[in-house]
Design an enzyme around this catalytic site. Structure first.
Site, PDB file in Angstrom:
ATOM      1  N   ALA A  63       0.865  -1.165   0.000  1.00 56.66           N
ATOM      2  CA  ALA A  63       0.000   0.000   0.000  1.00 56.66           C
ATOM      3  C   ALA A  63       0.909   1.224   0.000  1.00 56.66           C
ATOM      4  O   ALA A  63       2.055   1.159   0.466  1.00 56.66           O
ATOM      5  CB  ALA A  63      -0.888  -0.010   1.229  1.00 56.66           C
ATOM      6  N   GLY A 108       0.574  -4.994   0.952  1.00 56.35           N
ATOM      7  CA  GLY A 108      -0.604  -5.117   0.089  1.00 56.35           C
ATOM      8  C   GLY A 108      -0.326  -5.898  -1.188  1.00 56.35           C
ATOM      9  O   GLY A 108      -1.251  -6.461  -1.787  1.00 56.35           O
ATOM     10  N   GLU A 111      -0.546  -9.463  -0.217  1.00 58.85           N
ATOM     11  CA  GLU A 111      -1.980  -9.712   0.024  1.00 58.85           C
ATOM     12  C   GLU A 111      -2.746  -9.830  -1.295  1.00 58.85           C
ATOM     13  O   GLU A 111      -3.637 -10.672  -1.434  1.00 58.85           O
ATOM     14  CB  GLU A 111      -2.543  -8.588   0.905  1.00 58.85           C
ATOM     15  CG  GLU A 111      -1.962  -8.653   2.314  1.00 58.85           C
ATOM     16  CD  GLU A 111      -2.270  -7.419   3.155  1.00 58.85           C
ATOM     17  OE1 GLU A 111      -1.931  -6.297   2.714  1.00 58.85           O
ATOM     18  OE2 GLU A 111      -2.833  -7.564   4.246  1.00 58.85           O
ATOM     19  N   GLU A 131       4.167  -4.822   7.409  1.00 53.24           N
ATOM     20  CA  GLU A 131       3.306  -3.831   8.075  1.00 53.24           C
ATOM     21  C   GLU A 131       3.632  -3.605   9.543  1.00 53.24           C
ATOM     22  O   GLU A 131       3.646  -2.465  10.018  1.00 53.24           O
ATOM     23  CB  GLU A 131       1.824  -4.234   7.957  1.00 53.24           C
ATOM     24  CG  GLU A 131       1.240  -4.062   6.571  1.00 53.24           C
ATOM     25  CD  GLU A 131       1.332  -5.324   5.732  1.00 53.24           C
ATOM     26  OE1 GLU A 131       2.197  -6.174   6.008  1.00 53.24           O
ATOM     27  OE2 GLU A 131       0.516  -5.442   4.794  1.00 53.24           O
TER      28      GLU A 131
HETATM   29  C1  HXC Z   1       4.966   4.360  -1.505  1.00 50.81           C
HETATM   30  C2  HXC Z   1       6.830   3.369  -2.402  1.00 50.81           C
HETATM   31  C3  HXC Z   1       6.496   2.134  -1.783  1.00 50.81           C
HETATM   32  C4  HXC Z   1       5.311   2.086  -0.995  1.00 50.81           C
HETATM   33  C5  HXC Z   1       8.319   1.878  -2.877  1.00 50.81           C
HETATM   34  N1  HXC Z   1       7.960   3.151  -3.059  1.00 50.81           N
HETATM   35  N2  HXC Z   1       7.454   1.234  -2.100  1.00 50.81           N
HETATM   36  N3  HXC Z   1       6.068   4.458  -2.261  1.00 50.81           N
HETATM   37  N4  HXC Z   1       4.578   3.222  -0.891  1.00 50.81           N
HETATM   38  N5  HXC Z   1       4.885   0.960  -0.410  1.00 50.81           N
HETATM   39  C6  HXC Z   1       8.651   4.179  -3.844  1.00 50.81           C
HETATM   40  C7  HXC Z   1       9.878   4.726  -3.111  1.00 50.81           C
HETATM   41  O1  HXC Z   1       9.518   5.704  -2.187  1.00 50.81           O
HETATM   42  C8  HXC Z   1      10.691   5.282  -4.252  1.00 50.81           C
HETATM   43  O2  HXC Z   1      10.149   6.530  -4.637  1.00 50.81           O
HETATM   44  C9  HXC Z   1      10.402   4.293  -5.388  1.00 50.81           C
HETATM   45  O3  HXC Z   1       9.189   3.626  -5.033  1.00 50.81           O
HETATM   46  C10 HXC Z   1      11.509   3.271  -5.535  1.00 50.81           C
HETATM   47  O4  HXC Z   1      11.711   2.666  -4.269  1.00 50.81           O
HETATM   48  P1  HXC Z   1      13.142   2.522  -3.579  1.00 50.81           P
HETATM   49  O5  HXC Z   1      12.907   2.357  -2.113  1.00 50.81           O
HETATM   50  O6  HXC Z   1      14.036   3.653  -3.994  1.00 50.81           O
HETATM   51  O7  HXC Z   1      13.682   1.191  -4.256  1.00 50.81           O
HETATM   52  P2  HXC Z   1      14.649   0.106  -3.601  1.00 50.81           P
HETATM   53  O8  HXC Z   1      15.782   0.772  -2.855  1.00 50.81           O
HETATM   54  O9  HXC Z   1      14.978  -0.846  -4.707  1.00 50.81           O
HETATM   55  O10 HXC Z   1      13.781  -0.649  -2.507  1.00 50.81           O
HETATM   56  C11 HXC Z   1      12.642  -1.399  -2.923  1.00 50.81           C
HETATM   57  C12 HXC Z   1      11.795  -1.771  -1.690  1.00 50.81           C
HETATM   58  C13 HXC Z   1      11.483  -0.501  -0.862  1.00 50.81           C
HETATM   59  C14 HXC Z   1      12.555  -2.793  -0.806  1.00 50.81           C
HETATM   60  C15 HXC Z   1      10.496  -2.444  -2.195  1.00 50.81           C
HETATM   61  O11 HXC Z   1      10.945   0.482  -1.768  1.00 50.81           O
HETATM   62  C16 HXC Z   1      10.507  -0.715   0.231  1.00 50.81           C
HETATM   63  O12 HXC Z   1      10.861  -1.250   1.270  1.00 50.81           O
HETATM   64  N6  HXC Z   1       9.257  -0.251   0.020  1.00 50.81           N
HETATM   65  C17 HXC Z   1       8.218  -0.337   1.021  1.00 50.81           C
HETATM   66  C18 HXC Z   1       7.715  -1.746   1.168  1.00 50.81           C
HETATM   67  C19 HXC Z   1       6.654  -1.861   2.253  1.00 50.81           C
HETATM   68  O13 HXC Z   1       6.933  -1.577   3.432  1.00 50.81           O
HETATM   69  N7  HXC Z   1       5.466  -2.228   1.844  1.00 50.81           N
HETATM   70  C20 HXC Z   1       4.334  -2.424   2.769  1.00 50.81           C
HETATM   71  C21 HXC Z   1       3.567  -1.147   2.855  1.00 50.81           C
HETATM   72  S1  HXC Z   1       2.308  -1.264   4.071  1.00 50.81           S
HETATM   73  P3  HXC Z   1      11.090   7.802  -4.977  1.00 50.81           P
HETATM   74  O14 HXC Z   1      10.097   8.904  -5.233  1.00 50.81           O
HETATM   75  O15 HXC Z   1      11.964   8.006  -3.796  1.00 50.81           O
HETATM   76  O16 HXC Z   1      11.840   7.358  -6.197  1.00 50.81           O
HETATM   77  C22 HXC Z   1       1.076  -2.085   3.343  1.00 50.81           C
HETATM   78  C23 HXC Z   1      -0.176  -2.165   4.178  1.00 50.81           C
HETATM   79  C24 HXC Z   1      -1.348  -2.822   3.477  1.00 50.81           C
HETATM   80  O17 HXC Z   1       1.161  -2.567   2.267  1.00 50.81           O
HETATM   81  C25 HXC Z   1      -2.602  -2.647   4.302  1.00 50.81           C
HETATM   82  C26 HXC Z   1      -2.981  -1.212   4.509  1.00 50.81           C
HETATM   83  C27 HXC Z   1      -4.370  -1.013   5.088  1.00 50.81           C
END
Ligand code: HXC
Length: 258
Positions: A63, A108, A111, A131
């Site tokens: 998400a 997400g 999921e 999460e």
């Molecule tokens: C918003 C995201 C994102 C996310 C990546 N990006 N994941 N933006 N939400 N979930 C964006 C980054 O900010 C970045 O934007 C671009 O995508 C590239 O990501 P990087 O981090 O620079 O790439 P990398 O170093 O290769 O790392 C990849 C990654 C990392 C390991 C996937 O991006 C990461 O850890 N992302 C978050 C993963 C996460 O925690 N997901 C769960 C979310 S909570 P810019 O603008 O800087 O280029 C969830 C809850 C669901 O899903 C239920 C909710 C109700």
């Protein structure tokens, strides 16, 4: 649709989530597009099977954290409700859906893959539920679908520790059904989709329905679902044609899906 593309090859619908700059992170706009595309898929009689994938190096990285950071509790619940209704659309779609997990499937994204009926992963896939580390629970079905797919203990470990697994471990624990070289992912997903698309579709859809509904029910109720579906298939022209072809030692002719 700005963030979700639909193309059709034969009887296979290929749905691609396309927000590569944010690794296909799901915000409300992406979820609404996904829902609209699946509504279209449900109505399209030419599509028998769906392959769902992500553009670029990610399936879905979760998400959208930038959208969630300042959400209130009520907004958080509304966001989860939007995703849940969209993912249920996939789960309840009569047609089978295959997730082709091409990279990150986190939060997400994991999921979403679990709401699909089958999961094929590229060797580059990285899968998990981060999460809890962000101070929230999974909110798009992870706490419910993951234990149903990989069992209680393993789901508990992955969700509470937030440990991400690579494709080979995801396969070993049953979180994905097959792992293939990255450059063969779509070919393999299409091969599986096509092997289902050539089947009589009434039987395919009834079998999906039985498995889906039966998994939520006690064994007596579940077996009653199956008997009902089994009986219904006896009313189809395809059942008569396939059984006749077997008995007459010939190939079955084109199925009519009725
Ligand atoms: C918003 C995201 C994102 C996310 C990546 N990006 N994941 N933006 N939400 N979930 C964006 C980054 O900010 C970045 O934007 C671009 O995508 C590239 O990501 P990087 O981090 O620079 O790439 P990398 O170093 O290769 O790392 C990849 C990654 C990392 C390991 C996937 O991006 C990461 O850890 N992302 C978050 C993963 C996460 O925690 N997901 C769960 C979310 S909570 P810019 O603008 O800087 O280029 C969830 C809850 C669901 O899903 C239920 C909710 C109700």
């Amino acid at each position: 649709m700005a963030y979700v593309l639909l193309e059709t090859k034969g009887h296979v619908g290929i749905v691609t989530i396309s927000r590569p700059k944010a690794l296909n992170a799901l915000n409300a706009d992406v979820l609404n597009d996904l829902s609209n595309v699946f509504t279209q898929v449900a109505k399209d009689d030419n599509i028998y099977v769906v392959v769902l994938t992500g553009e670029g190096r990610s399936f879905v990285a979760g998400a959208d954290i930038s959208a969630m950071r300042d959400m209130t509790a009520v907004e958080g619940q509304e966001f989860a409700a939007l995703a849940n209704s969209t993912f249920l659309q996939i789960e309840n779609l009569a047609k089978p859906v295959i997730a082709a997990v091409n990279g990150f499937a986190l939060g997400g994204g994991c999921e979403l893959s679990m709401a699909c009926d089958m999961r094929i992963a590229s060797e580059k896939a990285l899968i998990g539920q981060p999460e809890v580390g962000l101070g929230i629970t999974p909110g798009f079905g992870g706490t419910q679908r993951m234990p149903r797919i990989i069992g209680y203990g393993k789901a508990m470990e992955l969700i509470l520790s937030t440990r991400k697994v690579k494709a080979d471990e995801a396969y070993a624990i049953g979180l994905v059904d097959k792992v293939v070289p990255h450059d063969q992912l779509m070919d393999e997903a299409m091969k599986l989709a096509e092997s289902i698309a050539v089947m009589p579709q009434v039987a395919v859809r009834q079998a999906k329905l039985c498995i889906r509904k039966g998994m939520q029910a006690d064994i007596n109720t579940a077996l009653a679902f199956e008997s009902e579906a089994f009986g219904l298939c006896f009313s189809t022209e395809d059942k008569h044609e396939s059984m006749s072809a077997f008995l007459e030692k010939r190939e079955a002719k084109n199925f009519k899906n009725r």
